[in-house]
Write an enzyme that holds these catalytic residues in place. Sequence first.
Site, PDB file in Angstrom:
ATOM      1  N   GLY A  11       0.843  -1.203   0.000  1.00 38.78           N
ATOM      2  CA  GLY A  11       0.000   0.000   0.000  1.00 38.78           C
ATOM      3  C   GLY A  11       0.874   1.247   0.000  1.00 38.78           C
ATOM      4  N   ARG A  72       0.722  -5.021  -5.007  1.00 37.61           N
ATOM      5  CA  ARG A  72       0.760  -6.182  -4.121  1.00 37.61           C
ATOM      6  C   ARG A  72       1.041  -7.373  -5.042  1.00 37.61           C
ATOM      7  NH1 ARG A  72      -0.652  -4.221   0.763  1.00 37.61           N
ATOM      8  NH2 ARG A  72      -2.282  -2.644   0.881  1.00 37.61           N
ATOM      9  N   ASP A 103       4.677  -4.509   6.012  1.00 32.75           N
ATOM     10  CA  ASP A 103       5.211  -5.793   6.467  1.00 32.75           C
ATOM     11  C   ASP A 103       5.309  -6.841   5.365  1.00 32.75           C
ATOM     12  OD1 ASP A 103       2.509  -6.198   6.372  1.00 32.75           O
ATOM     13  OD2 ASP A 103       2.478  -7.508   8.140  1.00 32.75           O
ATOM     14  N   GLY A 104       4.408  -6.817   4.382  1.00 32.62           N
ATOM     15  CA  GLY A 104       4.497  -7.754   3.256  1.00 32.62           C
ATOM     16  C   GLY A 104       5.776  -7.495   2.468  1.00 32.62           C
ATOM     17  N   THR A 125       4.235   2.799   5.436  1.00 35.94           N
ATOM     18  CA  THR A 125       2.827   2.381   5.514  1.00 35.94           C
ATOM     19  C   THR A 125       2.095   3.335   6.450  1.00 35.94           C
ATOM     20  OG1 THR A 125       1.287   0.728   6.387  1.00 35.94           O
ATOM     21  CG2 THR A 125       3.498   0.646   7.283  1.00 35.94           C
ATOM     22  N   ILE A 126       0.845   3.602   6.138  1.00 34.85           N
ATOM     23  CA  ILE A 126       0.073   4.480   7.041  1.00 34.85           C
ATOM     24  C   ILE A 126      -0.317   3.744   8.327  1.00 34.85           C
ATOM     25  CG2 ILE A 126      -0.851   5.845   5.122  1.00 34.85           C
ATOM     26  CD1 ILE A 126      -3.601   4.427   5.726  1.00 34.85           C
ATOM     27  N   ASP A 127      -0.138   2.418   8.353  1.00 35.75           N
ATOM     28  CA  ASP A 127      -0.676   1.620   9.468  1.00 35.75           C
ATOM     29  C   ASP A 127       0.132   1.722  10.768  1.00 35.75           C
ATOM     30  OD1 ASP A 127      -2.588   0.744   7.666  1.00 35.75           O
ATOM     31  OD2 ASP A 127      -1.526  -1.113   7.192  1.00 35.75           O
ATOM     32  N   ASP A 129       2.441  -0.276  11.746  1.00 41.65           N
ATOM     33  CA  ASP A 129       2.429  -1.628  12.323  1.00 41.65           C
ATOM     34  C   ASP A 129       3.737  -2.394  12.091  1.00 41.65           C
ATOM     35  OD1 ASP A 129       2.163  -1.921   9.593  1.00 41.65           O
ATOM     36  OD2 ASP A 129       0.542  -3.375   9.679  1.00 41.65           O
ATOM     37  N   ARG A 162     -26.570  13.767  15.874  1.00 42.97           N
ATOM     38  CA  ARG A 162     -26.374  12.386  15.442  1.00 42.97           C
ATOM     39  C   ARG A 162     -25.107  11.790  16.069  1.00 42.97           C
ATOM     40  NH1 ARG A 162     -27.108  13.510   8.994  1.00 42.97           N
ATOM     41  NH2 ARG A 162     -29.311  12.991   8.832  1.00 42.97           N
ATOM     42  N   ARG A 171      -5.289  -1.767   9.114  1.00 40.03           N
ATOM     43  CA  ARG A 171      -5.253  -3.228   9.044  1.00 40.03           C
ATOM     44  C   ARG A 171      -5.571  -3.789  10.423  1.00 40.03           C
ATOM     45  NH1 ARG A 171      -1.266  -6.952   6.903  1.00 40.03           N
ATOM     46  NH2 ARG A 171       0.182  -5.800   8.177  1.00 40.03           N
ATOM     47  N   GLU A 187     -15.531  10.362  21.234  1.00 42.21           N
ATOM     48  CA  GLU A 187     -16.106   9.920  22.512  1.00 42.21           C
ATOM     49  C   GLU A 187     -15.805   8.447  22.789  1.00 42.21           C
ATOM     50  OE1 GLU A 187     -17.510  12.104  20.571  1.00 42.21           O
ATOM     51  OE2 GLU A 187     -18.020  13.753  21.923  1.00 42.21           O
ATOM     52  N   LYS A 213     -26.437  14.001  26.364  1.00 38.32           N
ATOM     53  CA  LYS A 213     -25.550  14.112  25.199  1.00 38.32           C
ATOM     54  C   LYS A 213     -26.365  13.817  23.936  1.00 38.32           C
ATOM     55  CE  LYS A 213     -20.992  13.597  23.753  1.00 38.32           C
ATOM     56  NZ  LYS A 213     -20.414  14.867  23.442  1.00 38.32           N
ATOM     57  N   HIS A 215     -24.940  14.060  20.567  1.00 38.92           N
ATOM     58  CA  HIS A 215     -24.129  13.725  19.402  1.00 38.92           C
ATOM     59  C   HIS A 215     -22.836  13.077  19.899  1.00 38.92           C
ATOM     60  CE1 HIS A 215     -22.349  17.585  20.591  1.00 38.92           C
ATOM     61  NE2 HIS A 215     -21.244  17.138  20.022  1.00 38.92           N
ATOM     62  N   GLN A 251      -7.422   8.111   3.003  1.00 38.35           N
ATOM     63  CA  GLN A 251      -6.370   8.193   4.036  1.00 38.35           C
ATOM     64  C   GLN A 251      -4.980   7.938   3.477  1.00 38.35           C
ATOM     65  OE1 GLN A 251      -8.224   6.033   7.788  1.00 38.35           O
ATOM     66  NE2 GLN A 251      -9.117   5.266   5.912  1.00 38.35           N
TER      67      GLN A 251
HETATM   68  O1  F6P Z   1      -1.481  -1.222   4.572  1.00 36.57           O
HETATM   69  C1  F6P Z   1      -2.105  -0.048   4.172  1.00 36.57           C
HETATM   70  C2  F6P Z   1      -3.572  -0.271   3.951  1.00 36.57           C
HETATM   71  O2  F6P Z   1      -4.128   0.962   3.521  1.00 36.57           O
HETATM   72  C3  F6P Z   1      -4.336  -0.802   5.152  1.00 36.57           C
HETATM   73  O3  F6P Z   1      -4.644   0.191   6.084  1.00 36.57           O
HETATM   74  C4  F6P Z   1      -5.549  -1.409   4.474  1.00 36.57           C
HETATM   75  O4  F6P Z   1      -6.097  -2.445   5.263  1.00 36.57           O
HETATM   76  C5  F6P Z   1      -4.988  -1.939   3.188  1.00 36.57           C
HETATM   77  O5  F6P Z   1      -3.781  -1.225   2.947  1.00 36.57           O
HETATM   78  C6  F6P Z   1      -5.894  -1.786   1.994  1.00 36.57           C
HETATM   79  O6  F6P Z   1      -5.276  -2.399   0.916  1.00 36.57           O
HETATM   80  P1  F6P Z   1      -5.692  -2.197  -0.609  1.00 36.57           P
HETATM   81  O7  F6P Z   1      -5.302  -0.805  -1.008  1.00 36.57           O
HETATM   82  O8  F6P Z   1      -4.896  -3.230  -1.322  1.00 36.57           O
HETATM   83  O9  F6P Z   1      -7.170  -2.384  -0.674  1.00 36.57           O
END
Ligand code: F6P
Length: 319
Positions: A11, A72, A103-104, A125-127, A129, A162, A171, A187, A213, A215, A251
Amino acid sequence: IKKIGVLTSGGDAPGMNAALRAVVRTALGKGLEVYGIRDGYLGLHQNRISKLERFDVSNMINRGGTFLGSARFPEFKEKSVREEAIENLKEHGIEALVVVGGDGSYMGAKALTEMGFPCIGLPGTIDNDITGTDYTIGFHSALNTVLDAIDRLRDTCSSHHRISIVEIMGRYCGDLTIQASIGGGAEFTVIPEKEFDEEELISAISNDVEQGKDHGIIAITEHVTDVNALARRIESRTGLETRATILGHTQRGGAPCAFDRVMASQMGAFAVDLLLKGEGGRCVGIQSNKLVHHDIIESIENMSRPFNQELYDLTKTLS
Ligand code: F6P
């Protein structure tokens, strides 16, 4: 060492271009040749490799995505595919590879290293992780994007009285959700590291509603539950209209923030320095504000990311 390759994989993440620029310019400055590989391990297998010059990375520092492209490519798990990839690298005289990805991508870099081809991994990676680093390239940019979305959702959900459920990427890592929750004043916070108890969540919301509350924001990591179905159940139990918003790939896009640009630049330069010192098979990180490197095999096989319980507790204290 005279020639190195660089690729982005998995990603995409804001700041990958800054990392590529740093690898290219640092390497050229130290007399190395640099080869860019298109679309990650897929392009490596297909031999889509070309030399990069200084100006190929001009006007890149502020751009989201990755100019080399990414993919990928699960087939890279097969040894024969990796052997062909190594042949392609050797054909160009490339002696080491910098891999920017999650990680992949690290698994691929580890496997190549084990086959005798030295790789350096940069966490992209944005994750957030990846083991061996406090932050990954792209995390803070995505965090700002999520915060902007939460601010907007707060405006409209408070006007309409709402509940707003915001589904956030990550992930199986809740870092983006936890930090967005604190920064956006959510919240309720639901993350994969903690068992999800829907009954407890709905009772807590009902309790808040009884106290006046009208919303609220629920920040939740993807894959925990079906957020649209959850919205319907919250609405029927609390009587408050509830909407779910899946932020999805918004994102991953956009210009990298200052932190990611600077960190990615530092990491890219550091990777080249490591290779020049003869250090292959490493993964780069930033820990307690210092650039660090770990054995890539050790990091994947034996290291784990600590969960930040204090930060998670803060989401509850402040809600
Ligand atoms: O690893 C980055 C990420 O955006 C994860 O947050 C998300 O689960 C995944 O990739 C989505 O993958 P794809 O873009 O292959 O749908």
